[in-house]
Design an enzyme around this catalytic site. Structure first.
Site: not given
Ligand code: FAD
Ligand code: NAP
Length: 346
Positions: A165, A242, A338
């Protein structure tokens, strides 16, 4: 020509639906408009916020600068060989639609990242990841514009400093580049990744070794189904996914923690450190389903802070502070946010 709009309401452009304004807003649809916006910010000495889908930001207050909404579009196949396809997508493309587009073209490797909100251009910033796949596994290179010079630059995957991340765009290259496109190296022959128990369960498999018959389309469908069940839809319940990163702690710190909490959910990392499931820590600390004024902790996943009352970002951050403090007191673990907070430098 770019149109600069003053006192612009950002509520519908951030998935937490926080009512905050920007001093100026501009939507950019091509390279020339990006340069025009950079010149405007420099001339008026305005800080700059490149905005994608607004799904990973918290607006703590009104933004005293220029919001540059990235609306660059286009997807093209740029090369191929017997086993791989290189696909370039412009930064403003919707991430989930791009993943589905690749699947439809028979280009595989991104399916576990289905339904992540936001844009292609923001995906490298935190090296998005889900269900055992990270963006870094598939990035070949990305193109960007240097904010100070206006020059176009190329980052190889190695020079992006991708980590869990994390990337250089959160550190040494923070606030220095507008990402304009990302090129992915995808597979012609699928190798599906089914390590996460929730995916195996959704696909009714008992073991990931049985994955050979599963197609990438089935993986994508399973990911979409699991996510729709567990995560709140921002269009209905505002959230930023998250709210905290999973903390990575040392093996020694983990041993001490496990002596006190035998059921702590954790995953050993290749370097010997241990990743803790922040959602488990928060849940076990009693926060799941908690509500306070406009804000709440999601009942299905304690890692997600929601803003059902569509109130101020300060309320969201105040709840996050309480959660952080309680986790520190109970487990001695420091949680980090995050999403990025604007305008302050949290
Ligand atoms: P924004 O929120 O618009 O921007 C985020 C940051 O990036 C800001 O600092 C912005 O200035 C910068 N930025 C945006 N675009 C550019 C660009 N073109 N150039 C330079 N800087 C830029 N994240 C995960 O990693 N895994 C997940 O599974 C995941 N699940 C999510 C589920 C939900 C329901 C939600 C709401 C969010 C989730 N996220 C997840 C977080 C998010 O969706 C990601 O981080 C996504 O990449 C953000 O994209 P955005 O376009 O909305 O970015
Ligand atoms: P989940 O599957 O219930 O798992 C809970 C946590 O355990 C997660 O954070 C995941 O880490 C870790 N995990 C589970 N199985 C694993 C494995 N086999 N090896 C290593 N790590 C493991 O999680 P969830 O909330 O439903 O989300 C599912 C996936 O979507 C996750 O990968 C999560 O990161 C991603 N997600 C991200 C966001 C965001 O905003 N960043 C939001 C929603 C979902 P990791 O998070 O490192 O994968």
């Amino acid at each position: 020509m770019a149109l600069f709009l003053p006192e612009f309401d950002l509520q519908r452009f951030n998935t937490l639906a926080i009512p905050a304004r920007a001093n100026f807003y501009v939507a950019v649809t091509n390279h020339a408009e990006v340069l025009e916006a950079l010149a405007f910010a420099a001339e008026h000495k305005l800080p700059l916020l490149p905005l994608g889908g607004g799904s990973n930001i918290v607006l703590a207050d009104h933004y005293p600068g220029l919001v540059m909404h990235i609306k660059l579009h286009g997807i093209e196949q740029v090369a191929e060989d017997d086993s791989s396809v290189w696909v370039r997508a412009a930064a403003g493309e919707n991430w989930h639609e791009f993943v589905q587009h690749c699947l439809a073209m028979g280009c595989y490797g991104l399916e576990n990242l289905s339904l992540i909100p936001g844009t292609v251009g923001a995906a490298p910033i935190q090296n998005i990841g889900a269900y055992g796949v990270e963006l870094k596994d598939r990035v070949a290179e990305l193109s960007a514009i240097d904010i100070r010079s206006g020059l176009a630059v190329t980052f190889t995957a190695d020079s992006c400093g991708f980590a869990y991340r994390d990337s250089v765009f959160k550190h040494s290259a923070r606030d220095q580049y507008i990402i304009t496109s990302v090129t992915f190296k995808l597979d012609r022959v699928a190798k599906v990744m089914l390590e996460y128990p929730s995916l195996l369960q959704q696909l009714q498999l008992s073991d990931s070794a049985l994955n050979t018959a599963i197609t990438p389309d089935q993986v994508a469908a399973a990911v979409i189904a699991v996510r729709q069940e567990k995560l709140p839809d921002p269009a209905i319940t505002p959230n930023a996914g998250s709210f905290f990163k999973n903390p990575i702690i040392s093996a020694e710190q983990f041993d001490l923690l496990r002596q006190r909490f035998a059921d702590v959910v954790a995953y050993p990392q290749p370097d010997g450190s241990v990743k803790l499931a922040a959602g488990w820590l928060i849940d076990r600390a009693g926060w799941r389903g908690y509500c306070e004024g406009d804000v709440a902790v999601h009942a299905e996943q304690a890692l997600v802070v929601t803003n059902p009352g569509r109130g101020a970002g300060t309320n969201v951050l105040a709840l996050a502070d309480k959660i952080t403090q309680s986790v520190r007191e109970q487990y001695g673990v420091v949680l980090q946010l995050e999403p990025r907070v604007y305008p302050s430098a949290r």
